[in-house]
Write a protein that holds these residues in place. Structure first.
Motif, short mmCIF file in Angstrom:
data_model
loop_
_atom_site.label_atom_id
_atom_site.label_comp_id
_atom_site.label_asym_id
_atom_site.label_seq_id
_atom_site.Cartn_x
_atom_site.Cartn_y
_atom_site.Cartn_z
N GLY A 247 0.79 -1.32 0.13
CA GLY A 247 -0.01 -0.06 0.03
C GLY A 247 0.95 1.43 0.02
N ILE A 248 1.96 1.20 0.73
CA ILE A 248 2.84 2.55 0.67
C ILE A 248 3.29 2.92 -0.65
N TRP A 249 3.29 1.95 -1.58
CA TRP A 249 3.78 2.29 -2.87
C TRP A 249 2.64 2.92 -3.80
N VAL A 250 1.66 2.97 -3.32
CA VAL A 250 0.39 3.76 -4.05
C VAL A 250 0.11 5.08 -3.41
N ILE A 251 0.78 5.20 -2.38
CA ILE A 251 0.10 6.48 -1.33
C ILE A 251 0.12 7.96 -2.16
N ALA A 252 1.05 8.03 -3.00
CA ALA A 252 0.99 9.32 -3.95
C ALA A 252 -0.37 9.40 -4.61
N SER A 253 -0.82 8.53 -5.05
CA SER A 253 -2.27 8.66 -5.84
C SER A 253 -3.22 9.39 -4.72
N PRO A 254 -3.66 8.65 -3.80
CA PRO A 254 -4.76 9.31 -3.05
C PRO A 254 -4.32 10.56 -2.34
N ILE A 255 -2.98 10.99 -2.08
CA ILE A 255 -2.55 12.02 -1.44
C ILE A 255 -2.80 13.00 -2.40
N VAL A 256 -2.26 12.98 -3.38
CA VAL A 256 -2.32 14.23 -4.49
C VAL A 256 -3.69 14.66 -4.98
N ALA A 257 -4.39 13.22 -5.27
CA ALA A 257 -6.01 13.42 -5.69
C ALA A 257 -6.63 14.05 -4.62
N TYR A 258 -6.38 13.74 -3.47
CA TYR A 258 -7.24 14.40 -2.46
C TYR A 258 -7.24 15.57 -2.23
N ILE A 259 -5.81 16.24 -2.23
CA ILE A 259 -5.65 17.55 -2.29
C ILE A 259 -6.22 18.59 -3.45
N ILE A 260 -5.66 17.92 -4.50
CA ILE A 260 -6.12 18.79 -5.93
C ILE A 260 -7.52 18.53 -6.52
N GLN A 261 -7.78 17.31 -6.41
CA GLN A 261 -9.12 16.96 -6.90
C GLN A 261 -9.41 17.44 -8.40
#
Length: 198
Positions: free
Chosen positions: A46-60
């Motif tokens: 799961g750590i290897w995909v954390i960039a996606s939810p973090i950035v998507a959640y902020i920028i939307q």
């Protein structure tokens, strides 16, 4: 897609940070997989995909999840990942999976369920990459199912859930007030106030 400069800059910063995290996590994966085997070490996925939810959640915005994951994977590759070029290729697959999750909700929902769903779909696409790269014969049926289940659970928890907790903690400091995560939250608060007044 009407990206603002500040959003591009933030995406780059977070992708680089996640890429360095991916590199460290990849290094840690070696001794752990030696101890518990590659299937057991799948809980680290799961750590290897954390960039996606973090950035998507902020920028939307459309494309944020995919771009962030690919950029982070590229940083991992360029900083010396022992996975070599496959680090980037799997990042492309995982980014597609994460992006699909947000696209299914037409980029209008970024709650915990959707963020965890993005981690789960990224986990599925990680397995798809493994099949494309190695072939079905590489896995026994049991190994394939076990790896898939572990990837989905890990993607949901270490990708989606942890990603949301990190972003929410940062948002409380006010550092994200100029991004979609805060403006959408303020809009929802305004709607709730209107309903209360009615």
């Amino acid at each position: 897609m009407n990206w603002k400069i500040k959003e591009v800059v933030l995406l780059v910063i977070l992708s680089v940070a996640c890429g360095v995290l991916y590199l460290g996590w990849s290094t840690l994966w070696i001794p752990i997989s030696a101890l518990v085997g590659p299937i057991g070490a799948g809980f680290m996925f799961g750590i290897w995909v954390i960039a996606s939810p973090i950035v998507a959640y902020i920028i939307q915005k459309p494309g944020a999840a995919f771009i962030a994951e690919v950029a982070a994977a590229a940083v991992e590759l360029l900083t010396g990942s022992h996975f070599g070029l496959s680090a980037l290729l799997v990042g492309v697959f995982q980014g597609i999976g994460a992006e699909i999750a947000f696209a299914l909700f037409r980029y209008k929902k970024y709650n915990l369920s959707v963020l965890m769903f993005s981690g789960a779909v990224a986990g599925i696409f990680n397995i798809i990459y493994g099949i494309v790269a190695n072939g079905f014969a590489y896995y026994t049926a049991t190994a394939l199912v076990a790896t898939l289940v572990i990837n989905i659970i890990s993607g949901m928890l270490l990708g989606g859930l942890l990603g949301k907790l990190i972003v929410d903690a940062i948002a409380k400091t006010g550092a994200l007030d100029q991004y979609a995560i805060r403006t959408s939250a303020r809009a929802k608060d305004g709607q709730n106030d209107f309903v209360v007044r009615l």
